[in-house]
Every structure is written in C-alpha cells, then in structure tokens.
Design an enzyme around this catalytic site. Structure first.
Site, short mmCIF file in Angstrom:
data_model
loop_
_atom_site.label_atom_id
_atom_site.label_comp_id
_atom_site.label_asym_id
_atom_site.label_seq_id
_atom_site.Cartn_x
_atom_site.Cartn_y
_atom_site.Cartn_z
N SER A 1 72.85 47.21 32.28
CA SER A 1 72.32 46.54 31.10
C SER A 1 73.09 45.23 30.83
CB SER A 1 72.40 47.50 29.91
OG SER A 1 71.64 47.03 28.84
N ASP B 1 62.21 52.52 32.83
CA ASP B 1 62.95 51.57 31.99
C ASP B 1 62.02 50.40 31.65
OD1 ASP B 1 64.63 49.70 30.86
OD2 ASP B 1 66.22 49.94 32.35
N HIS C 1 65.72 53.28 29.82
CA HIS C 1 66.87 52.42 30.09
C HIS C 1 68.17 53.21 30.10
CE1 HIS C 1 69.17 48.79 30.30
NE2 HIS C 1 69.73 48.96 29.12
#
Lengths: 216, 399
Positions: free
Chosen positions: B167, B333, B366
C-alpha cells in the site's frame, strides 16, 4: 508431471521421459543472452536457460498457478496475457523471444509472432504439428479431432484454438517476412527428423517442430 | 456504542507520549541537519523512530527496509507498545519467516508525518515547544524516503538488500527504487500504485473532512485544548476500512447478520454485525492514531505520482535500474487494483528492469497484504531467496 532436467543432453532427457523440445529450444539460444519466454508455464525452460546457458531469462505466463510456482522458485515471471502485454515491451529489448508450445493457444498468432520479432532480434517458436501423420489418420479414417500426448485435450475444452501444420507455419514466416535460421522436427519418440528430408516428410513425421527465426 | 467526544483519555496521553518519547529506538538529528522537504522548506530537529530485528552481517549487505502503510508504524514484528497487539506484519517478518530475521537485518521506521515517534504534527515543534499541529509542513512520499535515507546513513547501511512494503509502503518502495537505485538491490512493492487515483484521493478527502468537521478538531490545535477529534477520526477510519475490504469479503464475514439480537430495532443502533464491526474499528483506531497525522499522511499519498517527476513517463523513473523487482497484487483489491500493479510492471518492462509480477487470488480486498496469504509468503520467500543467492548472501538455515 514436472520435469526439472537441467541438462542439454537430448538422449538423457529422452530416456527419462523429459521434454526434448525444451532442450532443442535451449540449444538454439546463445549462451549469456537476454531471453523472454512467452507462456513460460511454471518456469522449467527459464530454469534450464539460466542454469545451462547462463541466460538472463524472464517469462510471461497467463495462469496464476504457473506464475506463483515460478516466482516461488525465484524466477522472473510476469503474470500477463501475451495477446495483449507484448505490446508493452520496447523494441530490441531481448536477444531472443521464445514461444514454446504456446503459439496454438494465442488469439492472434500472427500478431504475436510479429511482436516477438520486434521485441527480440531472434524468435524461437515450438509447436505441435497438426500435419503429423497420426493427426491426419485421426481425421481421415476416424473422422475425429486428434488427441495425442502433445495435444491431450478434447476439442470442446482445448485451449489450443489455432493449430497449424509445419507447412502452415513456414507460410506464416514468409508472410511476416522473417528469416528462417534453423528448423528442427521431432518425431513421436523425441528423435530429430533427418535434416535433408523435404518439407512434406517433416510435415508428416514431425510431431513437434522448433524454429529459430530472425528479422530480415 | 457511541464514540466519546471531548477530553483526551488516558490512552490518548499514552499514545501521544510516543510522539516525542517513543518506546522504540529513536535518532534525533540536530538543528544543523535539516531535511529539505518537497514543500520547499527545511524541517529542523527531525527525529526518526525505528525498530530493528536481526543483526547486520559483517559487510552490512543483508539489510531489508520494511515500509509501513498509512496507519502502520515501526513495530513490524513486536508487540505494539500502544495497542498491546502483535506486530502488523508478523505473518511475513520474523525468525524463519519469508523476511527471515535470522538471516536479514530488518529495519522499519515510523514515517515522516506519523505519530509514533518520527516527526509529525503531534511532535513537539523545537521552535515553539508546543505540538506542531498544522504548523507542520505538508510532507510527501519522497520526503518520507529521504528521511529514511538519513536513518540508513546514521545506521551505516550504505546499500539495502531489499525494500519491501504494501500500500503506502509500496509507494515508498517505488520511490526508493527511483530516488536511490544504487542503494536498492531488490524491491518488493505489494498492493500499491505508482500514483494515487482520483477515487482514492476522493476517499481520503472524505476522511479528512470528517476529521475537520469535528468541533473537537479545533482548527488542528486540539492538543493544546486537551481535546481530540475522536468522532471525526472514527468516521474517517470507518469509511476507509470499507475500502480495505471487498464486497465478497464483507459478505462472507458478516452477511446481513444482526448483532446480538434477532430482530431489527427500528432505530439507528448498530443492528447489523457489519455496523458493529466498523464502529469497533473506528473506536479502537482513535485510541492509537493522531487525527492530524491522518491528515498529513493521507495527503502525502494523494500527492504521490511517481511518473510526474519523470516527464510523465513512469518507465523513466526506473531507467537503467539494476534493481530486481517483485510486484504483487490481489484480485479483490479495488483500492490498489491489479491494473495499478500492471502499470508498474509495464513501466519496469519498458525500462528493461528485472521484474516478476504475481496477481494473487483472494477475497480479502486490499487488507490481504497484511493477512495470512500463503501464496504471497511463497512468492516473497522465493524472490528473496533467489535475490540473496544472486548477491552472494548465505542460504537460509535449513529447518
């Protein structure tokens, strides 16, 4: 069954039931060169090229399982679709681009071959020969689509949507205006068909064919 | 349950103490060693809180820098001093784990703008003796990376074996590879993007507006008032948390099940399990995270567009890079999509860099990069093992 032969000894690979076609492909690649293997499976050819030829070998593979297995083996493989992703590679970025037993599964074989010759100075293509005598008998006598060790799928579930014969491929090479540098046909026992035979004999006896091409 | 408004709690005070006096090692750079920020100002009196695991080898070539995500911190693989929970990446980092702390010297620093001991808005401004609040200059991902580079200089790590992160951590990985290619042997950016999308900026803006709409935010000066905008920050976290999961994942976990009741109340209590879960997420988050840090760090992500620094061509960011990359994304995601990862991969291919890319099947959205995902572990292990071989590091101890 996964073969992890790391040898270029054809007879040894043959006697162990390994993939002779991979050895033939690897032999066509100059040692130490940069290679892109399109449709690299779980990376057996990449491994062979890296260990026996000292190549900087990278792959593109559609199946997640193949990519995961290959990357977990430490190989440089990108999950992607050759029919689309080859467009993202720059000109002349590799010495060789290999398409091993994958041509018949691409949606656009001609486009793929043209891309290979754009990305690499050389292209190596291996494929099952649909013109092999056994395929012809299946069609001619039984009236059925051939199913062999090399082409193990029934027609309704095969990923192979663009079969061709050796002569069909030779015609495509002329169409895309590439130079044919070497050609090898392997019979059903994995032996090379004699070099001085005419095309129609190769087309009849070769169960698989491997071509080394280059840009004119 | 209702998020409490108003005064700072004992937990707040404990968490805020971390900002200046963290439980982890900390390096304080003198006023004469400022960090030049992208905003065009010098940040003086920088301090960086970090954690290390394992030992450097004799040549100091076995260091792995782990970069944390938006609300993460330096406590990758130890019990978190504020929450008491396990480290946020203990699934991946530890003895015998893919990022093997018996083999590698693992470093993780709290990001610039954070609230766990690296200079951020809740840190004391050396110029005033009070918390920075909004006097803290806005920082970028590149500023975070430049600060980490100062830490590595301090630790005597010339070259990293690997930079890894998911991320926002993945953004730092990409920035590292672009800014310091000669200092990064291999890079593992996971579930990330080379630029923050309009949709993601939009989600961040909703979160920031929730914080700023809370009267306890006090124009950013809540600490001086003994207040904290818990309600706004909790809403921000709740909204963000939805984006970290997937539709299928939420359905699998909660469905339409009710929370401790058999019939709906025909009111606005948390009837559904998913509501109760989100409220819990919001409530626990505000006990550990500073609201202004949330503004600053989300802003840093919004500003991230790596290609923009390289004539708009992402491949130029990695030109002639010798770094080996392994990019991974997760099918469900939708915050940092596989398409985002593919864009990175295409740029790396175009630049001729060595790259692997795996799209991993998961319904966890995610968040998958933080969770038990064996395929990710196998890939990370295989990638790091082969890179270690290439660099000549000794193999892993047989288990």
């Amino acid at each position: 069954m996964v073969h992890r032969d790391r040898t270029l000894d054809e007879s040894a690979v043959r006697s162990q039931g390994g993939r002779v076609d991979l050895v033939v492909v690897a032999e066509m690649v100059a040692p130490g060169s940069r290679v892109l293997d399109v449709g690299s499976g779980d990376g057996d050819l990449l491994d062979l090229l890296a260990t026996t030829r000292g190549c900087d070998a990278r792959g593109i593979e559609l199946s997640r399982e193949g990519v995961n297995a290959g990357v977990a083996r430490g190989l440089a493989i990108v999950q992607g679709d050759a029919d689309v992703d080859l467009a993202h590679y720059p000109d002349d970025s590799f010495d060789y681009v290999i398409l091993s037993q994958t041509l018949q599964a691409t949606r656009r074989p001609r486009w793929v071959l043209e891309q290979m010759l754009r990305i690499g100075r050389h292209a190596v293509v291996s494929f099952p020969n649909f013109g092999h005598w056994r395929s012809r008998i299946d069609l001619l006598i039984d009236g059925r689509m051939p199913v062999t060790d090399n082409m193990p799928y029934a027609w309704y579930e095969t990923p192979n949507i663009h079969f061709c014969t050796i002569r069909d491929f030779v015609a495509l090479v002329e169409t895309v205006d590439a130079r044919m540098e070497r050609a090898v046909a392997l019979d059903s026992s994995g032996h090379r068909v004699r070099v001085n035979m005419p095309w129609w004999v190769w087309n009849l006896l070769g169960e698989q064919a491997v071509f080394l091409l280059s840009r004119k | 349950m209702q998020i409490e408004a108003g005064r700072l709690t004992a937990d707040d005070v404990k968490a805020r103490r971390e900002a200046d006096e963290p439980h982890s090692p900390v390096v304080r750079f003198g006023l004469d060693k400022p960090l030049r920020l992208d905003a065009g100002v010098d940040l003086r009196g920088l301090q960086i809180a970090y954690q290390t695991y394992g030992e450097p080898n004799a040549d100091r070539t076995n260091a792995i820098l782990v970069c944390h995500a938006l609300t993460g911190d330096q406590h990758v693989a130890n019990v978190n001093p504020v929450t008491g929970k396990p480290g946020w990446w203990e699934t991946l980092v530890g003895p015998g784990k893919p990022v093997d702390t018996e083999r590698f010297f693992v470093i993780c620093a709290n990001v610039l703008g954070g609230c766990m001991g690296t200079t951020g808005p809740s840190s004391t401004n050396p110029a005033t003796g009070h918390p920075y609040g909004l006097e803290m200059p806005v920082v970028t991902i590149r500023d975070m990376v430049n600060a980490q580079a100062m830490l590595l200089d301090h630790l005597g790590i010339e070259r990293l074996f690997c930079v890894a992160g998911g991320s926002m951590g993945g953004m730092q990985v990409l920035q590292w590879a672009a800014s310091y290619p000669e200092r990064v042997f291999c890079a593992l950016p996971i579930a990330t993007a080379a630029r923050h999308s309009a949709q993601n900026i939009a989600f961040h803006e909703v979160g920031r507006q929730a914080v700023m709409a809370d009267p306890d935010w006090c124009g950013g000066a809540y600490l001086a008032q003994g207040l904290a905008p818990h309600r706004g920050l909790a809403v921000a976290r709740m909204a963000a948390h939805i984006t970290y999961m997937s539709d299928q994942g939420l359905h699998r976990k909660f469905g339409r099940r009710l929370q401790d009741r058999v019939l709906p109340t025909f009111g606005f209590d948390a009837d559904f399990q998913v509501e109760s879960y989100l409220r819990h997420q919001g409530e626990s988050f505000v006990q550990r995270f500073d609201a202004n840090s949330y503004l600053y760090v989300t802003r840093a992500m919004d500003y991230f567009d790596l290609a923009a620094d390289y004539d708009g061509v992402l491949a130029n960011a990695f030109r002639a890079s010798k770094t080996r990359f392994c990019v991974a994304s997760f099918t469900s995601d939708w915050l940092f999509t596989s398409a985002d990862s593919r864009a990175i991969v295409h740029a790396l291919n175009a630049s001729g860099a060595s790259v692997s890319y795996a799209e991993i099947e998961s319904d966890k959205g995610h968040d998958a990069f933080l969770l038990e995902e064996p395929v990710l572990f196998d890939i990370a292990r295989g990638f790091l093992d082969s890179a270690a071989r290439a660099l000549g590091l000794p193999p892993a101890r047989p288990r």
